[in-house]
Write a protein that holds these residues in place. Structure first.
Motif, PDB file in Angstrom:
ATOM      1  N   ILE A 161       5.218  23.796  46.016  1.00 14.32           N
ATOM      2  CA  ILE A 161       4.740  22.655  45.228  1.00 14.32           C
ATOM      3  C   ILE A 161       3.369  22.214  45.728  1.00 14.32           C
ATOM      4  O   ILE A 161       2.447  21.965  44.944  1.00 14.32           O
ATOM      5  CB  ILE A 161       5.765  21.500  45.306  1.00 14.32           C
ATOM      6  N   LEU A 162       3.232  22.168  47.057  1.00 12.68           N
ATOM      7  CA  LEU A 162       1.927  21.812  47.632  1.00 12.68           C
ATOM      8  C   LEU A 162       0.849  22.796  47.194  1.00 12.68           C
ATOM      9  O   LEU A 162      -0.280  22.402  46.869  1.00 12.68           O
ATOM     10  CB  LEU A 162       2.010  21.821  49.156  1.00 12.68           C
ATOM     11  N   GLY A 163       1.196  24.070  47.167  1.00 13.37           N
ATOM     12  CA  GLY A 163       0.238  25.096  46.779  1.00 13.37           C
ATOM     13  C   GLY A 163      -0.248  24.894  45.361  1.00 13.37           C
ATOM     14  O   GLY A 163      -1.452  24.968  45.071  1.00 13.37           O
ATOM     15  N   VAL A 164       0.688  24.601  44.461  1.00 13.41           N
ATOM     16  CA  VAL A 164       0.321  24.380  43.057  1.00 13.41           C
ATOM     17  C   VAL A 164      -0.580  23.159  42.924  1.00 13.41           C
ATOM     18  O   VAL A 164      -1.648  23.203  42.305  1.00 13.41           O
ATOM     19  CB  VAL A 164       1.587  24.206  42.197  1.00 13.41           C
ATOM     20  N   LEU A 165      -0.139  22.061  43.557  1.00  9.99           N
ATOM     21  CA  LEU A 165      -0.893  20.820  43.384  1.00  9.99           C
ATOM     22  C   LEU A 165      -2.287  20.920  43.995  1.00  9.99           C
ATOM     23  O   LEU A 165      -3.280  20.518  43.379  1.00  9.99           O
ATOM     24  CB  LEU A 165      -0.127  19.646  44.002  1.00  9.99           C
ATOM     25  N   SER A 166      -2.365  21.504  45.202  1.00 11.92           N
ATOM     26  CA  SER A 166      -3.679  21.532  45.843  1.00 11.92           C
ATOM     27  C   SER A 166      -4.623  22.451  45.086  1.00 11.92           C
ATOM     28  O   SER A 166      -5.802  22.115  44.892  1.00 11.92           O
ATOM     29  CB  SER A 166      -3.555  21.943  47.308  1.00 11.92           C
ATOM     30  N   THR A 167      -4.119  23.596  44.626  1.00  9.94           N
ATOM     31  CA  THR A 167      -4.989  24.480  43.844  1.00  9.94           C
ATOM     32  C   THR A 167      -5.395  23.806  42.538  1.00  9.94           C
ATOM     33  O   THR A 167      -6.555  23.882  42.100  1.00  9.94           O
ATOM     34  CB  THR A 167      -4.268  25.800  43.528  1.00  9.94           C
ATOM     35  N   GLY A 168      -4.413  23.146  41.925  1.00  8.59           N
ATOM     36  CA  GLY A 168      -4.704  22.452  40.673  1.00  8.59           C
ATOM     37  C   GLY A 168      -5.812  21.419  40.845  1.00  8.59           C
ATOM     38  O   GLY A 168      -6.764  21.375  40.058  1.00  8.59           O
ATOM     39  N   TYR A 169      -5.708  20.620  41.910  1.00  7.74           N
ATOM     40  CA  TYR A 169      -6.727  19.588  42.129  1.00  7.74           C
ATOM     41  C   TYR A 169      -8.080  20.194  42.466  1.00  7.74           C
ATOM     42  O   TYR A 169      -9.123  19.711  42.026  1.00  7.74           O
ATOM     43  CB  TYR A 169      -6.281  18.622  43.233  1.00  7.74           C
ATOM     44  N   LEU A 170      -8.032  21.274  43.239  1.00  7.36           N
ATOM     45  CA  LEU A 170      -9.277  21.946  43.601  1.00  7.36           C
ATOM     46  C   LEU A 170      -9.976  22.453  42.339  1.00  7.36           C
ATOM     47  O   LEU A 170     -11.204  22.272  42.167  1.00  7.36           O
ATOM     48  CB  LEU A 170      -8.968  23.116  44.533  1.00  7.36           C
ATOM     49  N   LEU A 171      -9.210  23.020  41.441  1.00  8.58           N
ATOM     50  CA  LEU A 171      -9.794  23.518  40.190  1.00  8.58           C
ATOM     51  C   LEU A 171     -10.325  22.356  39.354  1.00  8.58           C
ATOM     52  O   LEU A 171     -11.370  22.464  38.715  1.00  8.58           O
ATOM     53  CB  LEU A 171      -8.766  24.332  39.398  1.00  8.58           C
ATOM     54  N   ASN A 172      -9.601  21.255  39.372  1.00  9.03           N
ATOM     55  CA  ASN A 172     -10.076  20.044  38.677  1.00  9.03           C
ATOM     56  C   ASN A 172     -11.452  19.644  39.170  1.00  9.03           C
ATOM     57  O   ASN A 172     -12.331  19.263  38.410  1.00  9.03           O
ATOM     58  CB  ASN A 172      -9.124  18.863  38.918  1.00  9.03           C
ATOM     59  N   MET A 173     -11.622  19.762  40.498  1.00  9.22           N
ATOM     60  CA  MET A 173     -12.879  19.308  41.091  1.00  9.22           C
ATOM     61  C   MET A 173     -14.036  20.210  40.707  1.00  9.22           C
ATOM     62  O   MET A 173     -15.151  19.744  40.497  1.00  9.22           O
ATOM     63  CB  MET A 173     -12.739  19.244  42.616  1.00  9.22           C
ATOM     64  N   VAL A 174     -13.795  21.513  40.637  1.00  5.84           N
ATOM     65  CA  VAL A 174     -14.894  22.419  40.311  1.00  5.84           C
ATOM     66  C   VAL A 174     -15.138  22.512  38.811  1.00  5.84           C
ATOM     67  O   VAL A 174     -16.132  23.072  38.372  1.00  5.84           O
ATOM     68  CB  VAL A 174     -14.681  23.843  40.886  1.00  5.84           C
ATOM     69  N   ALA A 175     -14.174  21.998  38.025  1.00  7.01           N
ATOM     70  CA  ALA A 175     -14.313  22.129  36.574  1.00  7.01           C
ATOM     71  C   ALA A 175     -15.512  21.332  36.074  1.00  7.01           C
ATOM     72  O   ALA A 175     -15.719  20.180  36.445  1.00  7.01           O
ATOM     73  CB  ALA A 175     -13.042  21.633  35.889  1.00  7.01           C
ATOM     74  N   GLY A 176     -16.310  21.981  35.233  1.00  4.12           N
ATOM     75  CA  GLY A 176     -17.448  21.286  34.649  1.00  4.12           C
ATOM     76  C   GLY A 176     -17.259  21.157  33.147  1.00  4.12           C
ATOM     77  O   GLY A 176     -16.192  21.479  32.611  1.00  4.12           O
ATOM     78  N   GLU A 177     -18.287  20.675  32.483  1.00  2.91           N
ATOM     79  CA  GLU A 177     -18.254  20.484  31.031  1.00  2.91           C
ATOM     80  C   GLU A 177     -17.930  21.782  30.305  1.00  2.91           C
ATOM     81  O   GLU A 177     -17.172  21.819  29.357  1.00  2.91           O
ATOM     82  CB  GLU A 177     -19.638  19.987  30.562  1.00  2.91           C
TER      83      GLU A 177
END
Lengths: 396, 446
Positions: free
Chosen positions: A285-301
């Motif tokens: 669960i930690l792996g999913v959430l942390s990767t998910g948030y990391l991708l959120n951070m790098v996501a641009g327009e």
């Protein structure tokens, strides 16, 4: 008494299976059946004179028990989705009985074909039949699309049991999770029946107009098709997939995988009983959430819509909840050392998200993630054991 | 005093613990010495049937070191010598007379509080037949006298179910214990007395206890203590002695006679009376259980602890080291759908039975409760191993005869407590792997 009669029947027929009997070659079958009804009266021969009450049968039964809520929900949901798309009655009884018609043949084929291989190998090797297959045989149909042809299910479980397990020496010696191996085989051998929008719901005899209203696309497929800049949550909501619905599980998908809620219940049960490792599950669960948030951070327009999805959606969509609760925690194919179980679970979570997001060809990432990490489990164990043994004061 | 917190291990909630009542057992008509169950020794008989012996007459020696003698625990006539298969000496049975004649050993030179020559003490102990009480880790063989160990560990506890409680056998004998310890101090660099936190000091004003632990079975084992305190491989060859044997040592050095007194625990769920008896080395099992056993046909007589002891027959005798007799139900009955029971009365290390919520001691029989299966790596064994071995991995390297790998896993640290075998879901006798591998390794080495 009924059990008295059963016992007598076993005693009466034992001779046929023992030395000199006609059915001697399938003695393991007789033995396994008898041991199922009556715990054998074996006693300890030497020290330690006493042994714990647990045995592998109970261990595996607990996994089966933990699977049952998800299983029954899967039956209901398969029927519900089918009736929905076919325009039939949606009340519980109608949906559940339709689901039984869809799921029970698959379960029957899975157990029958799988046990055939188990008995064959046990008879040739003169082994006992291991209880591990009680779980595999139930897991396998639960990770199949409801429309899969029975012959494919038979082929898949055969591959899973023979190639995934028996050629390595049977239960306890397999590297990969047998049920997932079987599914992966079907996935690559018969992609037409394992992927796409049409395989997730059994379509009954059509009444007028019903197909156009609801598409059979799974939430993962919907998400994968989202264009740049689109909001996946909104898109899912538009198709009727609210977070709550994804959590409870009334949407098309593999038979047992859709209800994250019941998977969590099963996982909790197994963790409390000490059978499934909480390290793997929490790590995942930690792996999913942390990767998910990391991708959120790098996501641009201009980046793909997948990158900006709320990471909690990853937990409830598709097979992640089921996979991390019941497949990743298989003690044989997971690492045995406690600390690397965190790493193993975490990596499964990370890989699941990465495959989903960056490889639209496989909209479902958890199967590949678990199989991939199964391969690394021995290495992880090796590293932790080496580190740990280094700390020992040598004694030679 | 050093406090240790030993986290691993497991206490069985088993019914049948003896009450701290002590009674004198009537003098038996026979006693016996059982060479067969003393590990590693190669006995050479010095007596034959019909010989007269006194308490302290040598019965046999160990061929590996002829100075190590085993003495007669009774005065009378050698009634018979029973052999097992391949002429292994099972029992040397002595019919007791009423004289209780004893061989006198010269121990006067050790009175007073001076420092004695170590060789002198060892020689006297060997002649007096009490040297075999001192054993050596890691193989648990009789100690090799010309080695000077870093530590000699006295284990003063009874974490294994049904072993005699030191508070029972030390009562009124504390002076003998002190004498014993003062003698032991000449044998090793350090003497450690090791007991649990709950243990109450009985008049131990001299602060004899050096280590106290909190923990479950087998935290009282000398090997476990050593595992937790050692810093260097040179400490591995520690010596140890059981608490009750220190009394024998003390008694020998105060009287000059071979000591035969034993406090034996009679316990287990099939024992009608669970209590302690003052008796002697080599007491007939029958004398202990006569009239005190509930269901004889269903009972297994376990001498020396349910995790480490051996199955004795009613006609046999208690061994040289053994100080307890447990009467357990054999449990030879099959059970309908045994694996689906809720199990409020099924003791288990796992959390898969309702007995998890049951605090009462439970009846445990000798059933395997299942059939042997392949290891599924559930890891229960590694959670209980008191010396941090990973049995689920180590047993595979032993099975593959990879001796280097097995040694690096700490094979020799195994204290043979049997817990890994006890908890195993797949009913694999893991401890058996370690024990036999250790024995093979030892025999190859010597």
């Amino acid at each position: 008494m009924l059990f008295g009669k059963i016992k007598k029947a076993f005693d009466k027929n034992r001779q046929h299976f023992q030395d000199g009997g006609k059915l001697k070659s399938i003695y393991p079958l007789f033995e396994a059946l008898e041991a199922f009804f009556f715990t054998p009266a074996n006693i300890t021969k030497e020290v330690p004179h006493v042994r714990d009450s647990i045995d592998l049968k109970r261990f595996m039964s607990f996994v089966v028990i933990a699977l049952l809520p998800t299983f029954f929900f899967g039956i209901y949901n398969a029927g519900y989705q089918s009736n929905l798309i076919s325009g039939f009655s949606l009340d519980f009884r109608a949906a559940f009985s339709k689901g039984l018609l869809i799921v029970l043949p698959l379960v029957f084929v899975s157990y029958a074909v799988g046990f055939f291989w188990e008995i064959l190998f046990a008879s040739i090797r003169k082994h006992k039949i291991s209880e591990g297959f009680l779980v595999t045989g139930l897991l396998f149909p639960m990770i199949l699309p409801p429309t899969v042809p029975l012959w494919q299910a038979a082929l898949g479980i055969s591959f899973g049991v023979v190639i995934g397990k028996e050629i390595f020496g049977g239960t306890g010696r397999n590297i990969l999770n047998p049920a997932l191996t079987g599914r992966a085989f079907l996935f690559f051998a018969y992609p037409a029946k394992m992927t796409g929008d049409s395989v997730w719901t059994v379509v009954g005899r059509l009444k007028e107009q019903s197909v156009d209203i609801i598409s059979g696309a799974t939430p993962l497929a919907v998400s994968a098709l989202a264009g740049t800049g689109e909001n996946i949550e909104a898109l899912l909501a538009q198709k009727g997939y609210s977070f709550l619905r994804l959590f409870t599980g009334t949407y098309p998908g593999s038979i047992g995988e859709t209800s994250a809620m019941l998977c969590i219940a099963g996982a909790l049960f197994l963790m409390v009983a000490g059978i499934a490792s909480y390290r793997i599950i929490l790590g995942g669960i930690l792996g999913v959430l942390s990767t998910g948030y990391l991708l959120n951070m790098v996501a641009g327009e201009s980046s793909a819509a997948w990158l900006s999805i709320n990471p909690f959606y990853h937990l409830v969509m598709g097979g992640f909840a089921f996979g991390i609760s019941f497949m990743a925690t298989d003690p044989v194919s997971a690492p045995g050392m406690e600390n690397v179980k965190w790493v193993y679970g975490f990596a499964i979570g990370v890989l699941t998200v990465l495959i989903r997001v960056f490889n639209p060809a496989y909209s479902e990432g958890v199967m590949m993630a678990i199989l991939f990490m199964n391969l690394f489990a021995p290495l992880l164990d090796y590293v932790e054991i080496k580190l740990r043994l280094k700390k020992r004061v040598p004694n030679v | 005093m050093i406090l240790l917190n030993i986290k691993k291990g497991f206490d069985l909630k088993i019914e049948g613990t003896p009450l701290p009542e002590l009674a004198e057992l009537n003098k038996p008509s026979f006693v016996a010495f059982l060479p067969e169950i003393i590990p590693f020794i190669k006995p050479k008989l010095l007596v034959e049937q019909g010989d007269r012996v006194r308490i302290g007459s040598a019965l046999f020696i160990d061929k590996r070191n002829p100075d190590i003698k085993f003495l007669s625990p009774g005065s009378g006539k050698i009634e018979k010598i029973n052999y097992g298969s391949r002429r292994v000496i099972k029992e040397i049975v002595i019919k007791l007379d009423n004289k209780e004649e004893s061989v006198e050993f010269d121990v006067k030179k050790f009175s007073g509080n001076k420092k004695y020559s170590r060789d002198d003490i060892i020689k006297t102990m060997m002649d007096g037949g009490i040297w075999p009480f001192i054993r050596e880790l890691p193989f648990r063989d009789i100690a090799v006298p010309d080695y000077m160990p870093q530590a000699l560990i006295v284990s003063l506890d009874n974490k294994e179910p049904f072993q005699p409680d030191p508070q029972v056998y030390l009562k009124e004998e504390i002076n003998l214990f002190k004498t014993g310890i003062s003698i032991l101090k000449n044998l090793a660099e350090n003497v450690y007395v090791h007991t649990s936190k709950e243990f109450i000091n009985i008049d131990m004003t001299d602060n004899l206890v050096t280590h106290r632990f909190s923990g479950s079975y087998p935290a009282d084992d000398p090997g476990v203590l050593l595992h937790h305190i050692r810093k260097d491989p040179s400490e591995n060859r520690a010596w140890y002695i059981n608490g009750q044997d220190v009394l024998l040592l003390g008694s020998f050095f105060s009287t000059g006679r071979y000591p035969v007194k034993r406090t034996v625990a009679l316990a287990g769920s099939l024992a009608k009376k669970r209590m302690y008896f003052k008796t002697r080395i080599g007491v007939p099992i029958n004398d202990l259980i006569e009239g005190r056993i509930a269901d004889e046909n269903k009972a297994r007589l376990v001498a020396g602890g349910i995790f480490r002891g051996y199955t004795a027959s009613r006609e046999s005798f208690l061994g040289f080291y053994e100080t307890s007799l447990a009467l357990l139900p054999e449990g030879e009955k099959s059970e309908t759908f045994g694996f689906l029971r809720a199990g409020y009365d099924r003791p288990s290390y796992s959390k898969t039975f309702l007995s998890y919520f049951n605090r009462l001691p439970l009846t445990i029989d000798c059933s395997l409760h299942g059939e042997e299966r392949a290891c599924v790596n559930c890891g229960a064994c590694a959670k209980v191993c008191p010396v941090d071995i990973l049995p689920q991995f180590a047993f595979k390297s032993i099975a593959a005869a990879d001796i280097e790998e097995s040694l690096s896993h700490g094979m020799l640290d195994c204290v043979e407590c049997g817990l890994c075998s006890y908890v195993c879901t797949s009913k694999i006798d893991l401890c058996g792997f370690f024990k036999s591998a250790k024995q093979v390794y030892y025999k190859d080495k010597v």
